[in-house]
Write an enzyme that holds these catalytic residues in place. Sequence first.
Site, PDB file in Angstrom:
ATOM      1  N   SER A   1       1.028  -1.243   0.294  1.00 37.10           N
ATOM      2  CA  SER A   1       0.055  -0.079  -0.074  1.00 37.10           C
ATOM      3  C   SER A   1       0.912   1.302   0.080  1.00 37.10           C
ATOM      4  O   SER A   1       1.930   1.210   0.529  1.00 37.10           O
ATOM      5  CB  SER A   1      -0.835  -0.026   1.271  1.00 37.10           C
TER       6      SER A   1
HETATM    7  N1  SAH Z   1      -0.623  -4.537   3.850  1.00 34.63           N
HETATM    8  C1  SAH Z   1       0.264  -4.954   2.940  1.00 34.63           C
HETATM    9  C2  SAH Z   1      -1.078  -5.091   1.835  1.00 34.63           C
HETATM   10  C3  SAH Z   1      -0.502  -6.198   0.707  1.00 34.63           C
HETATM   11  S1  SAH Z   1      -1.746  -6.177  -0.710  1.00 34.63           S
HETATM   12  C4  SAH Z   1       1.357  -4.323   2.357  1.00 34.63           C
HETATM   13  O1  SAH Z   1       1.122  -3.262   2.454  1.00 34.63           O
HETATM   14  O2  SAH Z   1       2.363  -5.003   1.930  1.00 34.63           O
HETATM   15  C5  SAH Z   1      -3.233  -7.229  -0.082  1.00 34.63           C
HETATM   16  C6  SAH Z   1      -2.536  -8.756   0.277  1.00 34.63           C
HETATM   17  O3  SAH Z   1      -3.743  -9.392   0.711  1.00 34.63           O
HETATM   18  C7  SAH Z   1      -1.600  -9.293  -0.707  1.00 34.63           C
HETATM   19  O4  SAH Z   1      -0.663  -9.615  -0.046  1.00 34.63           O
HETATM   20  C8  SAH Z   1      -2.714 -10.495  -0.743  1.00 34.63           C
HETATM   21  O5  SAH Z   1      -1.983 -11.621  -1.315  1.00 34.63           O
HETATM   22  C9  SAH Z   1      -3.539 -10.578   0.406  1.00 34.63           C
HETATM   23  N2  SAH Z   1      -4.897 -11.334   0.319  1.00 34.63           N
HETATM   24  C10 SAH Z   1      -5.776 -11.150  -0.397  1.00 34.63           C
HETATM   25  N3  SAH Z   1      -6.832 -12.079  -0.142  1.00 34.63           N
HETATM   26  C11 SAH Z   1      -6.404 -12.651   1.073  1.00 34.63           C
HETATM   27  C12 SAH Z   1      -6.925 -13.964   1.782  1.00 34.63           C
HETATM   28  N4  SAH Z   1      -8.345 -14.167   1.492  1.00 34.63           N
HETATM   29  N5  SAH Z   1      -6.168 -14.134   2.850  1.00 34.63           N
HETATM   30  C13 SAH Z   1      -5.041 -13.786   2.928  1.00 34.63           C
HETATM   31  N6  SAH Z   1      -4.466 -12.912   2.246  1.00 34.63           N
HETATM   32  C14 SAH Z   1      -5.200 -12.438   1.349  1.00 34.63           C
END
Ligand code: SAH
Length: 229
Positions: A65
């Site tokens: 993000s």
């Molecule tokens: N806060 C993190 C956001 C990463 S993007 C950062 O800033 O690094 C969102 C993340 O959610 C991705 O890594 C994706 O793989 C994960 N995600 C999406 N659906 C998910 C689920 N059902 N369970 C676990 N992780 C999930």
Amino acid sequence: MEQYWSGSAVNRNKGMVENLQQYGVIKSRKVAEIMETIDRGLFVPNGAQPYVDSPMLIGYNATISAPHMHATCLQLLEENLQPGMRALDVGSGTGYLTACFALMVGPQGRTIGVEHIPELVSFSIQNIEKSAAAPQLKDGSLSVYVTDGRQGWPEFAPYDAIHVGAAAPEIPQALIDQLKPGGRMVIPVGTIFQDLKVVDKNSDGAISIRTETSVRYVPLTSKEAQLQG
Ligand code: SAH
């Protein structure tokens, strides 16, 4: 607001934090301190510009993000990330926010990251190991697990703070159930149009939900759907 600054003029973590303070996104000394201590540069893939106010691709159709979203979520959760409290980061991706949470609740608290892409869990652990939160991986007050985050992580529930880093079509009941009375969850909700929702559980268990701002996150979905794009 989708971006407060662009370009590569900001080339240090401290400069990024100062910008976020100037734009009023970081409001408290505590959040500034935490974001100064956890260097975002350790959490982005090699070659990326870590201090630009923009989300960045991290592979597997996921992104880290933007700095202003990380700051916004830390501000919204600050009261629920006091030393000794319990935090759950759903969709922990690079591990950046998970590390920030761990520093806020400290070794007396508990911080759990859950992420469904195993490669991202390994990446996040390597990143955290280079950061100021590394001792907490060792002492066990910070852990990251591979799982479907829509189910939360019941083992250490209830949580004072839950952050969801991917947009859910609706708020998963398991996450509401795992929120402590007095606890707060910050979660993007929606498909094409999304709102960042602040979900508070009162001391009697009643839920109140308000909208903070419009956002754009990758979906909270199944691993298969995510990898298909
Ligand atoms: N806060 C993190 C956001 C990463 S993007 C950062 O800033 O690094 C969102 C993340 O959610 C991705 O890594 C994706 O793989 C994960 N995600 C999406 N659906 C998910 C689920 N059902 N369970 C676990 N992780 C999930």
